[in-house]
Design a protein around this motif. Structure first.
Motif, PDB file in Angstrom:
ATOM      1  N   LEU A   7       4.183   1.202  -6.038  1.00 17.89           N
ATOM      2  CA  LEU A   7       5.026   0.643  -4.967  1.00 17.89           C
ATOM      3  C   LEU A   7       4.453   0.224  -3.674  1.00 17.89           C
ATOM      4  O   LEU A   7       4.902  -0.750  -3.298  1.00 17.89           O
ATOM      5  N   TYR A   8       3.363   0.859  -3.606  1.00 17.09           N
ATOM      6  CA  TYR A   8       2.628   0.485  -2.281  1.00 17.09           C
ATOM      7  C   TYR A   8       2.075  -1.081  -2.522  1.00 17.09           C
ATOM      8  O   TYR A   8       2.047  -1.772  -1.642  1.00 17.09           O
ATOM      9  N   PHE A   9       1.366  -1.267  -3.705  1.00 19.53           N
ATOM     10  CA  PHE A   9       1.058  -2.626  -3.995  1.00 19.53           C
ATOM     11  C   PHE A   9       2.238  -3.534  -4.064  1.00 19.53           C
ATOM     12  O   PHE A   9       2.037  -4.562  -3.360  1.00 19.53           O
ATOM     13  N   LEU A  10       3.351  -3.278  -4.601  1.00 21.23           N
ATOM     14  CA  LEU A  10       4.367  -4.007  -4.386  1.00 21.23           C
ATOM     15  C   LEU A  10       4.902  -4.342  -3.109  1.00 21.23           C
ATOM     16  O   LEU A  10       5.220  -5.573  -2.414  1.00 21.23           O
ATOM     17  N   SER A  11       4.803  -3.376  -2.156  1.00 23.08           N
ATOM     18  CA  SER A  11       5.220  -3.869  -0.681  1.00 23.08           C
ATOM     19  C   SER A  11       4.431  -4.433   0.006  1.00 23.08           C
ATOM     20  O   SER A  11       4.633  -5.136   1.046  1.00 23.08           O
ATOM     21  N   SER A  12       3.007  -4.360  -0.648  1.00 17.83           N
ATOM     22  CA  SER A  12       2.154  -5.498   0.117  1.00 17.83           C
ATOM     23  C   SER A  12       2.268  -6.814  -0.258  1.00 17.83           C
ATOM     24  O   SER A  12       1.864  -8.010   0.378  1.00 17.83           O
TER      25      SER A  12
END
Length: 175
Positions: A39-44
């Motif tokens: 999810l952190y990857f997606l948020s970036s």
């Protein structure tokens, strides 16, 4: 005059849409029991859309707004720190670093950028980002793994940015 108004409206609406999607993903990272790193990857990735449109200032302002709102509305403040300290602004750093023509120098600078941000996460929020990892592995192994993870992250970031350009952009932007 009309064209300038349309461009400004487009810029604002695109930034607002990407900011909203980023906040939703950060909220999910805070409440879901697993998949936080994904999810952190997606948020970036959402910042990349603004950078593709050659809007680095808008991307930076969107990052700042999302960071502030995330710290205000996400239930667990610490779960927003990885976004604030790395994932939210990595695309902006990558955008400027990749303007360097020498690919080796650009890669080394991106790796250094990642390492500095990862060190900040380690000192401020490692329990959120990777709970229990420090006890499981020696520091040298963590550093080696982090370098491999960075190469994969940077590669996937570039591929998803290209996917945005080839597939999604034409659906969002007409004309």
């Amino acid at each position: 005059m009309r064209k300038d108004y349309t461009v400004k409206t487009h810029r604002i609406s695109l930034a607002a849409m990407f900011a909203a999607m980023t906040l939703i993903v950060l909220y999910l990272a805070a409440i879901l029991p697993s998949g936080r790193l994904s999810l952190y990857f997606l948020s970036s990735i959402f910042i990349a859309g603004l950078l593709v449109e050659d809007e680095p200032v808008t991307a930076l302002m969107t990052f700042a707004v999302v960071s502030g709102l995330g710290l205000l509305i996400v239930p667990n403040l610490l779960t927003v720190l990885p976004y604030v300290l790395l994932f939210g602004h990595y695309g902006i750093g990558k955008y400027f670093i990749e303007k360097i023509r020498d690919k080796v120098t650009a890669f080394i600078l991106k790796l250094l950028y990642f390492d500095v941000c990862l060190a900040a996460i380690y000192f401020l929020a490692y329990e959120v980002f990777a709970p229990g990892l420090l006890e499981a592995l020696p520091l040298w192994a963590l550093i080696a793994i982090a370098q491999v993870v960075f190469v994969v992250y940077d590669f996937l970031y570039s591929k998803l940015t290209l996917f945005y350009v080839r597939v999604i952009r034409s659906k969002l932007i007409r004309g």
